[in-house]
Design a protein around this motif. Sequence first.
Motif, short mmCIF file in Angstrom:
data_model
loop_
_atom_site.label_atom_id
_atom_site.label_comp_id
_atom_site.label_asym_id
_atom_site.label_seq_id
_atom_site.Cartn_x
_atom_site.Cartn_y
_atom_site.Cartn_z
N GLY A 161 0.79 -1.28 -0.09
CA GLY A 161 0.07 0.05 0.22
C GLY A 161 0.87 1.20 -0.03
O GLY A 161 0.24 2.29 -0.71
N GLN A 162 1.87 1.35 0.99
CA GLN A 162 2.67 2.36 1.03
C GLN A 162 3.57 2.64 -0.53
O GLN A 162 3.70 3.80 -1.02
N VAL B 96 -4.48 2.71 -6.13
CA VAL B 96 -5.01 1.53 -6.12
C VAL B 96 -6.36 1.46 -6.75
O VAL B 96 -7.16 2.25 -6.67
N THR C 35 -2.28 2.65 2.74
CA THR C 35 -1.89 3.52 1.41
C THR C 35 -2.27 4.92 1.65
O THR C 35 -3.50 5.28 2.12
#
Length: 411
Positions: free
Chosen positions: A72-73, A78, A107
């Motif tokens: 997510g980072q 996404v 995220t």
Amino acid sequence: MRVLLGVTGGIAAYKVALVLRRLAEDGHDVRVIPTAASLNFVGRATWEALSGHPAPTDTFEDVPSVQHVRLGQSADLVLVAPATADFLAAYARGEARDLLGNALLATHAPVLVAPAMHTEMWEHPATQANVATLKARGVHVLDPAVGRLTGADSGPGRLPEPDAIVAAAYAVAEGAGLPSQGPDAGWGDLAGVRVVVTAGGTREPIDPVRYLGNRSSGHQGFAIAEAARERGAEVTVVAANVSLPVSEGVNRIDVSTGTELAHAIETVEDECDVLVMAAAVADFAPAQRSDHKIKKAGNGGLTLELVPTEDLLRGLVERGTVPVVVGFAAETGDDAASAAEHAAAKARRKGAALLVFNEVGTTKGFGDVPNSVRILDAAGAEVAAASGSKLAVAHAVLDAIASLGTIRKSV
């Protein structure tokens, strides 16, 4: 761009493989997180082969890399497609019950979800509340399309086509937000338009068991009817010897001969905004029809006298009862002219608003196979072209119709 693609457990997951391929072909680095349920529809090997990366599902896979946070980072965007009702509920509650849920909580990238489910599930107050919650948090939600769902069902809840999802993803990534959604944009741009589509091929009887016919299967005409229904139109299909099923919500009139087709058109043309003449109507019919099966007599031949049939397309244009009339021309080249030249001459001769031309042969054009068409105006000039699946071509034809700006809406 680094894209994190979440795939949840809906049958529309097969479409998302095309989304992944398109993103990868455009040069983006795509990592896929399929949920455990999604693997019932598309296997892990598909996602890994198309992305070139592992496609983990479980939070406890590759623990040393802390991938439940890292994925997510590191994402620039996404995308979750299809997004099921169950996923939307869990995401709205902030649950981290699997790897995808963890990555979404970790995220800071823009998030686009593309819901897909049955109409009743999409319209349920709980689902709508979850969607509202996600939108309030800044999640971009792409409205589902209207069209054929699993089985015979049809309505809002269909996953949009891959190109539409990719276009929405790029818009979100660029900070432009989603394209306009609603009854006058995208899949609803034909709301209130009454569309009649003829499909298939007519048969002119020689005797009780024989006929003159053609190889038209009706696939392209039925695809146009389905596409028009997806875009909100009120659709009737006049099917000439077609065994294909129609989507729920599409009216159907079955005919066999050119005369029956003409009569069916007469019953609907006064209340029709767009008439797409995709059916292949026989140019000739036997001058005489035998009431009994014609017997073979020795080695002698059989001579049939043929007479021309009514020019239905030209008659419709001359009557002027339908605001937009679209013709079709399946052509081959010969010593006199190329297929394209024959089609341009036909466009000028018929006078329809548009003429959809495809070059055909014994191995191309007919049946459930990809199609390639050019769309001509009444002067024979090319205004658009399309190739691909019959449904993709159908939407291109409807795009050309919509661009005319002369459609009368019934609402």
